[in-house]
Design a protein around this motif. Structure first.
Motif, mmCIF file in Angstrom:
data_model
loop_
_atom_site.group_PDB
_atom_site.id
_atom_site.type_symbol
_atom_site.label_atom_id
_atom_site.label_comp_id
_atom_site.label_asym_id
_atom_site.label_seq_id
_atom_site.Cartn_x
_atom_site.Cartn_y
_atom_site.Cartn_z
ATOM 1 N N LEU B 118 -55.312 79.051 33.571
ATOM 2 C CA LEU B 118 -55.247 79.600 32.221
ATOM 3 C C LEU B 118 -56.618 79.589 31.561
ATOM 4 O O LEU B 118 -56.952 80.475 30.777
ATOM 5 C CB LEU B 118 -54.238 78.819 31.375
ATOM 6 C CG LEU B 118 -52.798 78.885 31.861
ATOM 7 C CD1 LEU B 118 -51.856 78.286 30.836
ATOM 8 C CD2 LEU B 118 -52.389 80.314 32.172
ATOM 9 N N ALA B 119 -57.430 78.581 31.904
ATOM 10 C CA ALA B 119 -58.784 78.539 31.359
ATOM 11 C C ALA B 119 -59.604 79.701 31.927
ATOM 12 O O ALA B 119 -60.333 80.382 31.199
ATOM 13 C CB ALA B 119 -59.439 77.204 31.701
ATOM 14 N N PRO B 195 -54.028 79.528 21.293
ATOM 15 C CA PRO B 195 -53.526 78.165 21.347
ATOM 16 C C PRO B 195 -52.231 77.987 22.152
ATOM 17 O O PRO B 195 -52.212 77.219 23.097
ATOM 18 C CB PRO B 195 -53.311 77.805 19.882
ATOM 19 C CG PRO B 195 -54.266 78.649 19.149
ATOM 20 C CD PRO B 195 -54.327 79.931 19.912
ATOM 21 N N THR B 196 -51.168 78.689 21.802
ATOM 22 C CA THR B 196 -49.908 78.437 22.508
ATOM 23 C C THR B 196 -49.875 79.169 23.832
ATOM 24 O O THR B 196 -49.478 78.625 24.853
ATOM 25 C CB THR B 196 -48.718 78.900 21.653
ATOM 26 O OG1 THR B 196 -48.934 78.469 20.318
ATOM 27 C CG2 THR B 196 -47.437 78.313 22.161
ATOM 28 N N GLU B 197 -50.323 80.414 23.790
ATOM 29 C CA GLU B 197 -50.202 81.300 24.943
ATOM 30 C C GLU B 197 -50.967 80.779 26.160
ATOM 31 O O GLU B 197 -50.459 80.748 27.273
ATOM 32 C CB GLU B 197 -50.784 82.637 24.512
ATOM 33 C CG GLU B 197 -50.360 83.814 25.277
ATOM 34 C CD GLU B 197 -50.950 85.045 24.596
ATOM 35 O OE1 GLU B 197 -50.449 85.400 23.523
ATOM 36 O OE2 GLU B 197 -51.910 85.605 25.131
ATOM 37 N N LEU B 198 -52.222 80.362 25.952
ATOM 38 C CA LEU B 198 -53.033 79.848 27.055
ATOM 39 C C LEU B 198 -53.272 78.355 26.885
ATOM 40 O O LEU B 198 -54.080 77.772 27.596
ATOM 41 C CB LEU B 198 -54.386 80.565 27.096
ATOM 42 C CG LEU B 198 -54.382 82.053 27.436
ATOM 43 C CD1 LEU B 198 -55.807 82.556 27.521
ATOM 44 C CD2 LEU B 198 -53.687 82.316 28.759
ATOM 45 N N GLY B 199 -52.617 77.742 25.918
ATOM 46 C CA GLY B 199 -52.820 76.311 25.685
ATOM 47 C C GLY B 199 -54.266 75.972 25.387
ATOM 48 O O GLY B 199 -54.768 74.935 25.806
ATOM 49 N N PHE B 203 -61.188 76.791 26.446
ATOM 50 C CA PHE B 203 -61.626 75.473 25.982
ATOM 51 C C PHE B 203 -60.562 74.396 26.168
ATOM 52 O O PHE B 203 -60.707 73.282 25.689
ATOM 53 C CB PHE B 203 -61.993 75.536 24.492
ATOM 54 C CG PHE B 203 -63.114 76.493 24.194
ATOM 55 C CD1 PHE B 203 -64.205 76.589 25.039
ATOM 56 C CD2 PHE B 203 -63.088 77.290 23.071
ATOM 57 C CE1 PHE B 203 -65.246 77.474 24.776
ATOM 58 C CE2 PHE B 203 -64.121 78.172 22.789
ATOM 59 C CZ PHE B 203 -65.203 78.266 23.651
ATOM 60 N N SER B 204 -59.468 74.743 26.884
ATOM 61 C CA SER B 204 -58.312 73.847 26.899
ATOM 62 C C SER B 204 -58.586 72.498 27.554
ATOM 63 O O SER B 204 -57.925 71.527 27.249
ATOM 64 C CB SER B 204 -57.138 74.527 27.606
ATOM 65 O OG SER B 204 -57.525 74.907 28.908
#
Lengths: 414, 302
Positions: B118-119, B195-199, B203-204
């Motif tokens: 996801l990052a 934020p929610t979609e890719l957590g 930068f997660s």
């Protein structure tokens, strides 16, 4: 309304689960943090199901120091003590088990993670396939739900969804389950079930809005949740709840909302009937599946099921948004009203029928959802998955017998 | 530029970041106390570096400082007041675009360095986005510079003494603001860090010092693009009665507030839709803006 500062926190389980357990995390001073690093508090239950332990440790790592644990109450009936789980865990090494952080396989090498599939994607390019495991603590899914996805670029090539939590009843709809297995007065039962439906749909909508990155809608849905989260049904501010739900409904019908949901993950009415789907998912594709239609008490209140024809993510959201408003009206109408009694063992919960201690159609919906997001881009796929409002709770096979026992013992007592 | 300039820019960056957090919370209905967020970032700045295992450690470590440097350089080119212009180059407007160009590798390095799917996806999303939006951004800057016949931001502010550029070139402003918001990773263009979609996306995976630096850099970036928007389109420090610096601060604050408010009113765009907008609408429109700017300059500014 008094505005008080909230602390960004990691909420375990997610806010929707706390809401349905009757806990207002915002009143406790917490707000779900956008990313784990922004949170200094992990607000969790006293007990945590064993299936969440590993993911929880990964989340704890991702928060980074300084961090602390805050126990809020307990939406889970059983499990391992949360404090123990985190105590024995070193954290901060950011190593192997940090790979469980959002449930991603982040700890793996690029070589393992990506491999050339050699198959061209829809734009004709040869893409690298990426496997992503979401959940059970992903912010994009309800806590306890997992999705194994394979990505072709940023398009979903395969997806399988499964629920990891097990219980006799769905913890996300406690009042509907109590109504389905207990023996209550018709009026009280309707008030409890309808308020729970409104609360469930509002909490779902807030979560969905957060996924879409739309704070305006999340705020309206959140206002509805706050109004409906009163201690007793009598003290609920029905007007405030209705106002917030109406505002949410208008946004759900807006072009901005439809641009993210229309035409996504479509189910046709024949398919829904063949699979035996129930609840808003079935009603969104034109199947008038609603246990309330066969209830004399509901007929007295002038109940009409909410139906949409399109069967897509937008239709599912519209059904819930409209049902939430209708549920508040039904609850207010049933409050203190004289309604025909009658033992009803099928209750229409927020996600569909609850019948004889089972949830017909729920497992089918979980199995179906993954296949319907194939071919969608990542954000569209997540929105489509969320539009099903799947429960992470698998109702245990022996639940049928359990419910039956309750029923006969009550029958004998009468 | 004097010996005190670096210190002044640093003070401006830190004070401005604080102001951006306060505006952000005010726009969000003060749900989170700014002091709590600042304390979190400050605490993180004091933490040791977390060592990533099995990732591209160099890229991972370099991304946050690169983002911070890009943001501070962009901020330094903003003309704040007649006496204080940070880095007052005759090509300052180009340096601004050039500094923002480094945000793209910083975000991609962060995502790729972290290595989670996801990052990485967040990093790729940002590259795709910036390929489409960096060009209109730079083209609009040249269009706005044309009436001033100078790429010095202070000269662009001075040429607006009679009419602000947003009135003269509204289309340029309409193209600049979304592109600037996209560079500054603001909603509804925050696809890279959703934020929610890719957590948290690119930068997660950052914690501690890294996360603190990124949080700081992002606020400074917002301040820089808002400040430049105020300077290029709202006549910067010019205004009646109040001192120039106050005018500039008020206008910048209003732009920050407006950008954040707009971000809350709209759902996040989908990548495909945004790329179509960039390539089919924004880039041709930006070319048109340059032609228009030439005509306007010849007709009204000579």
């Amino acid at each position: 309304m008094v505005v008080r500062p909230l602390l960004p926190a990691i909420l375990v389980p997610d806010e929707q689960a706390w809401t349905m357990a009757g806990v207002d995390v915002r009143a406790a001073g917490f707000e779900a943090a956008a990313i784990p690093a922004a949170a200094s508090v992990l607000a969790g239950p006293a007990l945590i199901p064993a299936s969440l332990v590993e993911a929880l440790r990964g989340m704890w790592d991702l928060m980074g120091e300084p961090r602390r644990l805050e126990v809020l109450g307990d939406p889970f009936a059983a499990g391992v003590p949360l404090a123990q789980v985190l105590e024995g865990h070193a954290g901060m090494d950011h190593g192997e088990d940090a790979g469980m952080d959002h449930g991603e396989d982040a700890g793996m090498d690029h070589g393992d993670m990506m491999e050339i599939t050699g198959e061209p994607s829809r734009d004709g390019l040869v893409m690298e396939a990426t496997d992503v495991t979401l959940g059970p603590l992903s912010p994009a899914l309800p806590t306890g739900l997992m999705a194994d996805l394979s990505l072709d670029g940023d398009v979903v090539a395969s997806c399988r969804v499964h629920a990891t939590l097990e219980a006799r009843r769905d913890a996300l709809a406690p009042r509907a389950w109590a109504a389905a297995t207990g023996d209550s007065v018709a009026g009280e039962r309707i008030v409890a079930v309808e308020l729970e439906r409104a609360l469930s749909h509002a909490a779902w909508l807030r979560r969905f809005a957060q996924l879409l990155g739309w704070p305006l809608l999340a705020d309206h849905a959140g206002d509805a949740v706050a109004a409906l989260l009163a201690e007793a049904s009598e003290s609920i501010d029905f007007d405030a709840a209705r106002l917030a739900l109406e505002a949410s409904r208008r946004l759900v019908e807006s072009r901005a909302f439809r641009s993210r949901t229309a035409g996504r993950a479509v189910i046709d009415v024949a398919g829904a009937r063949a699979l035996g789907l129930t609840g808003p998912i079935a009603r969104a594709c034109g199947a008038p599946e609603d246990a309330r239609c066969r209830d004399a008490a509901y007929a007295e209140l002038g109940f009409e099921p909410v139906i949409r024809e399109a069967g897509d993510a937008a239709a599912r959201a519209e059904v819930r948004a409209e049902e939430a408003v209708a549920a508040v009206d039904l609850a207010q109408g049933a409050l203190g009203a004289e309604l025909p009694a009658g033992r009803r063992w099928t209750v229409e919960g927020p996600r569909g029928a609850i019948c004889d201690g089972t949830t017909p159609g729920a497992a089918q919906a979980v199995a179906l959802a993954g296949g319907l997001v194939i071919g969608l881009e990542w954000s569209a796929a997540l929105a489509a998955l969320a539009s099903f409002d799947l429960s992470p709770w698998k109702v245990r096979p022996d639940a049928r017998r359990g419910a039956h026992t309750v029923r006969t013992s009550q029958g004998a007592a009468r | 530029m004097s010996n005190w300039t670096p210190l002044a820019i640093l003070g401006l960056a830190l004070g401005g970041a604080w102001a951006v957090v306060c505006i952000e919370q005010a726009v969000a209905g003060a749900r989170v106390a700014p002091a709590l967020l600042i304390r979190r970032a400050a605490e993180q700045l004091g933490q040791p570096l977390a060592v990533p295992a099995g990732r591209d450690a160099w890229l991972y470590h370099l991304a946050p400082p690169l983002l911070l440097v890009a943001a501070v350089v962009a901020l330094a080119t903003v003309p704040w007041a007649p006496g204080f212009r940070g880095v007052d180059l005759s090509t300052g407007a180009i340096l601004f675009s050039a500094a923002l160009a480094y945000v793209t590798p910083a975000v991609f390095m962060a995502g790729w360095g972290a290595g989670g799917p996801l990052a990485v996806l967040g990093g790729f999303r940002f590259i795709a986005l910036m390929l489409g939006f960096a060009m209109p951004l730079a083209m609009v800057v040249t269009a706005v510079a044309a009436p001033a016949e100078s790429l010095r931001p202070a000269a662009i502010v001075e040429v607006q003494h009679a009419v602000p550029m947003v009135v003269v070139q509204p289309l340029a402003a309409a193209l600049f603001v979304p592109a600037a918001m996209a560079v500054a990773l603001l909603a509804p263009f925050d696809l890279a860090t959703a934020p929610t979609e890719l957590g948290g996306g690119a930068f997660s995976q950052y914690t501690g010092l890294h996360a603190g630096l990124i949080a700081l850099a992002r606020k400074i970036l917002v301040l820089a693009v808002a400040g430049m928007t105020a300077a290029l389109f709202l006549a910067g420090w010019q205004g009646p009665f109040l001192p120039p610096a106050i005018w500039m601060a008020l206008k910048t604050g209003a732009v920050v507030g407006g950008m954040l408010w707009a971000g809350r009113r709209l759902p996040r765009f989908e990548l495909e839709r945004l790329l179509t907008l960039a390539w089919v609408v924004a880039i041709p429109a930006a070319l048109g803006v340059i032609v228009l700017a030439g005509l306007i300059t010849l007709l009204f500014y000579r």
